[in-house]
Motif scaffolding. Structure first.
Motif, short mmCIF file in Angstrom:
data_model
loop_
_atom_site.label_atom_id
_atom_site.label_comp_id
_atom_site.label_asym_id
_atom_site.label_seq_id
_atom_site.Cartn_x
_atom_site.Cartn_y
_atom_site.Cartn_z
N VAL A 79 104.12 -51.20 -79.18
CA VAL A 79 105.24 -51.11 -78.26
C VAL A 79 106.45 -50.38 -78.80
O VAL A 79 107.38 -49.65 -78.23
CB VAL A 79 105.51 -52.50 -77.72
CG1 VAL A 79 107.00 -52.60 -77.15
CG2 VAL A 79 104.66 -53.08 -76.91
N LYS A 80 106.65 -50.85 -80.25
CA LYS A 80 107.73 -50.43 -80.99
C LYS A 80 107.48 -48.86 -81.18
O LYS A 80 108.48 -48.02 -80.85
CB LYS A 80 107.60 -50.91 -82.29
CG LYS A 80 109.00 -51.06 -83.02
CD LYS A 80 109.11 -51.96 -84.22
CE LYS A 80 109.82 -51.88 -85.18
NZ LYS A 80 109.73 -52.47 -86.37
N SER A 81 106.28 -48.26 -81.30
CA SER A 81 106.23 -46.98 -81.63
C SER A 81 106.31 -46.07 -80.22
O SER A 81 106.67 -45.02 -80.31
CB SER A 81 105.03 -46.58 -82.37
OG SER A 81 105.01 -47.17 -83.56
N PHE A 82 105.69 -46.65 -79.35
CA PHE A 82 105.34 -45.62 -78.07
C PHE A 82 106.02 -46.14 -76.74
O PHE A 82 105.75 -45.64 -75.81
CB PHE A 82 103.81 -45.72 -77.81
CG PHE A 82 103.10 -45.11 -79.03
CD1 PHE A 82 103.15 -43.55 -79.13
CD2 PHE A 82 102.80 -45.70 -79.89
CE1 PHE A 82 102.36 -43.04 -80.38
CE2 PHE A 82 101.78 -45.42 -81.01
CZ PHE A 82 101.70 -43.75 -81.23
N GLU A 83 106.69 -47.40 -76.85
CA GLU A 83 107.40 -47.96 -75.72
C GLU A 83 106.83 -48.21 -74.54
O GLU A 83 107.27 -47.96 -73.47
CB GLU A 83 108.72 -46.83 -75.64
CG GLU A 83 109.68 -46.87 -76.69
CD GLU A 83 111.08 -45.99 -76.19
OE1 GLU A 83 110.92 -45.26 -75.15
OE2 GLU A 83 111.54 -45.56 -77.41
N LEU A 84 105.54 -48.85 -74.84
CA LEU A 84 105.01 -49.43 -73.59
C LEU A 84 105.26 -50.53 -73.39
O LEU A 84 105.66 -51.37 -73.77
CB LEU A 84 103.30 -49.33 -73.70
CG LEU A 84 102.64 -48.04 -73.82
CD1 LEU A 84 102.87 -47.37 -75.14
CD2 LEU A 84 101.04 -48.47 -73.49
N THR A 85 105.03 -51.27 -71.94
CA THR A 85 105.34 -52.52 -71.56
C THR A 85 104.10 -53.02 -71.74
O THR A 85 103.16 -52.88 -71.37
CB THR A 85 105.59 -52.59 -70.14
OG1 THR A 85 106.73 -51.73 -69.78
CG2 THR A 85 105.91 -53.96 -69.57
N TRP B 136 96.02 -49.79 -88.47
CA TRP B 136 96.96 -49.30 -87.59
C TRP B 136 97.24 -47.98 -87.78
O TRP B 136 97.26 -47.36 -86.82
CB TRP B 136 98.25 -50.16 -88.02
CG TRP B 136 99.56 -49.58 -87.49
CD1 TRP B 136 100.70 -48.90 -88.30
CD2 TRP B 136 99.91 -49.26 -85.86
NE1 TRP B 136 101.66 -48.59 -87.30
CE2 TRP B 136 101.09 -48.66 -85.92
CE3 TRP B 136 99.08 -49.39 -85.06
CZ2 TRP B 136 101.52 -48.29 -84.78
CZ3 TRP B 136 99.91 -48.94 -83.66
CH2 TRP B 136 101.07 -48.51 -83.67
N PRO B 137 97.23 -47.26 -88.85
CA PRO B 137 97.46 -45.78 -89.21
C PRO B 137 96.45 -45.09 -87.91
O PRO B 137 96.67 -43.90 -87.65
CB PRO B 137 97.59 -45.41 -90.52
CG PRO B 137 97.68 -46.69 -91.31
CD PRO B 137 97.09 -47.90 -90.43
N HIS B 138 95.07 -45.25 -88.15
CA HIS B 138 94.22 -44.98 -87.17
C HIS B 138 94.55 -45.08 -85.76
O HIS B 138 94.27 -44.20 -84.96
CB HIS B 138 92.75 -45.47 -87.56
CG HIS B 138 92.36 -45.24 -88.96
ND1 HIS B 138 92.06 -43.94 -89.45
CD2 HIS B 138 92.54 -45.76 -89.83
CE1 HIS B 138 91.64 -43.94 -90.78
NE2 HIS B 138 91.87 -45.17 -90.97
N LEU C 93 96.88 -42.69 -80.68
CA LEU C 93 97.40 -42.34 -79.70
C LEU C 93 98.61 -41.15 -79.52
O LEU C 93 98.84 -40.81 -78.67
CB LEU C 93 98.33 -43.81 -79.48
CG LEU C 93 97.86 -45.20 -79.19
CD1 LEU C 93 98.61 -46.23 -79.25
CD2 LEU C 93 97.11 -44.97 -77.74
N LEU C 94 99.09 -40.80 -80.73
CA LEU C 94 99.99 -39.61 -80.71
C LEU C 94 98.95 -38.42 -80.27
O LEU C 94 99.68 -37.67 -79.65
CB LEU C 94 100.15 -39.30 -82.43
CG LEU C 94 101.26 -40.06 -82.70
CD1 LEU C 94 101.63 -39.88 -84.20
CD2 LEU C 94 102.65 -39.66 -82.08
N LYS C 95 97.64 -38.46 -80.67
CA LYS C 95 96.87 -37.15 -80.43
C LYS C 95 96.38 -37.32 -78.85
O LYS C 95 96.78 -36.19 -78.15
CB LYS C 95 95.48 -37.43 -81.30
CG LYS C 95 94.56 -36.16 -80.94
CD LYS C 95 93.75 -36.05 -81.97
CE LYS C 95 92.41 -34.90 -81.47
NZ LYS C 95 91.26 -35.26 -81.90
#
Ligand code: G5P
Ligand code: MG
Length: 226
Positions: free
Chosen positions: A27-33, A204-206, A211-213
């Motif tokens: 949520v913090k990194s990608f702003e999903l609900t 978490w880093p994986h 998600l970034l990819k």
């Protein structure tokens, strides 16, 4: 990072695998609900709603609540999030629930946390919770800044009634019998992504990279627009 394309994700994993913890980071990194079925049920119990009172004994005994009850509750909440990116945590947990979700929404990706049961049992007895927000702490892993108090609001933390060793064992059994088939359901649809390990900080880093990819691939698909 702001997501400019809608993404619909589910996070799965056994009780205590870190779904709530990882959801907080997503949520913090990608702003999903974030929508957690357990948090929703616990807020009904706290507010002493009719549904909360009916479901409390089920939850305290480590059993799943009935499919129709939870599906109705979650799908009703989701209708308010129709045009946003979301992350479901704890739902669906049976194949029936997955089918109920599929009838209304398509799921882009399912993040599966694969954490050994032995690791989980040690974690849950030292978990503390801020009921109103769902923020989770652990006296060994991520303790609150002031013992017993939520970092953001300063309100008191509580322990969950279903975090006793016997109830944790029953929740793990329910996971094996009723929830593991859901992994197969999503695997066959080609949306399941499994992350294995014993420490959230290493997993978490994986997840973040995945998600970034995923988001950049999706952006390319829609013509590279931001
Ligand atoms: P919930 O609320 O969905 P569970 O059982 O699926 O509950 P839970 O217990 O909330 O899952 P979690 O979210 O996977 O676990 O894990 P967490 O809270 O993030 O982390 C657990 C602890 O470990 C925390 O203290 C955290 O700080 C710590 N931790 C995290 N990572 C690490 C680490 O690397 N190291 C260490 N040392 N600690 C770490 O559902 C509850 C009940 O509601 C009903 C059922 O009765 C269920 O049992 N329910 C449903 N019933 C039917 N259908 C549904 N869809 C239902 N949803 C809920
Ligand atoms: Mg949780």
């Amino acid at each position: 990072m702001a997501i400019r394309r809608i993404i619909r994700a589910v996070i799965m994993g056994p009780p205590g695998s870190g779904k709530g913890t990882v959801s907080g980071r997503i949520v913090k990194s990608f702003e999903l609900t974030h929508l957690s079925s357990g948090d929703l049920l616990r807020s009904n119990i706290k507010a002493k709603t009719e549904l909360g009172l009916l479901m409390k004994s089920c939850i305290d005994q480590g059993q799943l609540v009935p499919d129709d009850v939870i599906s109705r509750l979650i799908l009703a909440e989701m209708r308010y999030m129709n045009n946003s990116s979301w992350l479901l945590d704890g739902f669906p947990r049976t194949v029936n629930q997955a089918e109920a979700l599929d009838n209304e929404f398509s799921v882009d990706t399912v993040i599966n946390l694969d954490v050994p049961f032995q690791t989980i049992k040690q974690r849950l007895t030292s978990r503390w919770l801020h009921l109103a927000s769902g923020r989770v702490y652990n006296i060994d892993f991520n303790p609150p800044k002031i013992a017993g108090l939520d970092d953001i609001t300063g309100e008191p933390l509580t322990q969950r009634d279903d975090d006793t060793p016997d109830t944790v064992n029953r929740r793990l059994k329910a996971y094996e019998n009723q929830t593991q088939p859901v992994l197969e359901y999503y695997r066959s649809k080609g949306v399941l992504e499994t992350f294995s390990g014993t420490e959230t900080n290493k997993i978490w880093p994986h997840i973040q990279a995945f998600l970034l990819k995923k988001l950049s691939t999706e952006k390319e698909k829609v013509g590279g627009k931001a």
